[in-house]
Design an enzyme around this catalytic site. Structure first.
Site, PDB file in Angstrom:
ATOM      1  N   GLU A 120     -22.099  19.608  52.630  1.00 31.97           N
ATOM      2  CA  GLU A 120     -22.534  18.769  53.752  1.00 31.97           C
ATOM      3  C   GLU A 120     -21.330  18.148  54.461  1.00 31.97           C
ATOM      4  O   GLU A 120     -21.256  18.150  55.698  1.00 31.97           O
ATOM      5  CB  GLU A 120     -23.499  17.701  53.259  1.00 31.97           C
ATOM      6  CG  GLU A 120     -24.781  18.306  52.703  1.00 31.97           C
ATOM      7  CD  GLU A 120     -25.990  17.418  52.883  1.00 31.97           C
ATOM      8  OE1 GLU A 120     -26.775  17.675  53.815  1.00 31.97           O
ATOM      9  OE2 GLU A 120     -26.149  16.469  52.094  1.00 31.97           O
ATOM     10  N   GLU A 140     -29.780  21.055  46.727  1.00 32.48           N
ATOM     11  CA  GLU A 140     -30.700  19.926  46.663  1.00 32.48           C
ATOM     12  C   GLU A 140     -32.136  20.323  46.339  1.00 32.48           C
ATOM     13  O   GLU A 140     -32.801  19.696  45.501  1.00 32.48           O
ATOM     14  CB  GLU A 140     -30.647  19.131  47.974  1.00 32.48           C
ATOM     15  CG  GLU A 140     -29.420  18.247  48.122  1.00 32.48           C
ATOM     16  CD  GLU A 140     -28.171  18.995  48.565  1.00 32.48           C
ATOM     17  OE1 GLU A 140     -27.121  18.364  48.762  1.00 32.48           O
ATOM     18  OE2 GLU A 140     -28.237  20.250  48.723  1.00 32.48           O
TER      19      GLU A 140
END
Length: 266
Positions: A120, A140
């Protein structure tokens, strides 16, 4: 020069090097690391002698994402840094480049794992270099979590949507060769060589006119979501003033005189 126990800062000429420094935890994100990143981006923005930034990780890894063990307990509090987060509840998003875009070019030098929150943060950088054994991925969903660092918005804008969705929805690892093939990174180098390659790229950027470099970066991002006509108009507004600078005149003069230009941010 700043930094914290989990984020070191040093200069390589006109390049500010930020190093995620928690190798015993694969540089998993901690509050001291996030505070250090936040302050590093701000220092680069405010110091006109800094022309580029390199982000890397210590111990042969980049970042394994959020510290899930700490997140499950009370370890993310970071006793010495709680007040900073209270003072600026957005600090962690700025640190992860979700809510902040540095005005200087940012080059990622990746070795080892660059997963979850690491991938990210990577999406907030401008140029990306990785060692051949580096691993990327957004894990995730495999843990019942959401990649809330910006990936559902940024990733489909940076790589083809089919690849973005596969990465987001499968939670699988991606080797550096595949990450390069789908366009997530730009260079794959022998293991251990990512930082040297990133600094090489930074040095070439540093030799260019800093006002021009910053205006070009700003224009690319400002126009990304505009129509072509609106984007071209915005480019003119951003680009024309560069031609009136002393640096632009120095660049032309140096070319005519067959010498390296000496830019002064003027």
């Amino acid at each position: 020069m700043g930094g914290t126990e989990h984020l070191t800062v040093h200069r390589e000429g006109a390049t500010l090097v930020l190093t995620l420094n928690r190798p015993e935890a694969k540089n998993a994100l901690s509050l001291p690391m996030l505070v250090g990143l936040h302050d590093g981006w701000r220092a680069a923005d405010e110091d006109d002698t800094v022309r580029s930034v390199v982000l890397t990780g210590a111990g042969g890894t980049f970042c394994a994402g959020m510290d899930l063990k700490a997140l499950a307990g009370d370890g993310m509090a970071g006793d010495h840094y709680r007040q900073r987060l209270r003072d600026d509840p957005d600090l962690h998003w700025k640190a992860m480049l979700r809510h902040h875009r540095p005005r200087k070019p940012v080059i990622a030098a990746v070795e080892g794992h660059c997963v979850a929150g690491g991938t990210e943060i990577l999406q907030g950088t401008d140029i990306r270099v990785a060692g051949e054994s580096a691993v990327f991925g957004l894990f995730e969903v495999a843990r019942g979590l959401f990649p809330i660092g910006g990936s559902t918005v940024r990733l489909p804008r940076q790589i083809p949507r089919t690849h973005a969705l596969e990465m987001l929805l499968t939670g699988r690892p991606y080797p550096a060769s595949e990450a390069a093939r789908i366009g997530l990174i730009g260079h794959v180098v022998p293991d251990g060589g990512a930082l040297a390659k990133a600094l090489e790229i930074a040095e070439r950027i540093n030799a260019c006119g800093p006002l021009a470099v910053e205006a070009v970066k700003a224009s690319v991002y400002e126009t990304a979501d505009l129509s072509e006509a609106d984007g071209l108009a915005a480019e003119l507004a951003r680009g024309w003033p560069v031609f009136d600078t002393a640096d632009a005149k120095e660049g032309a003069r140096a070319f005519a005189e067959k010498r390296p230009p000496v830019f002064r941010r003027a």
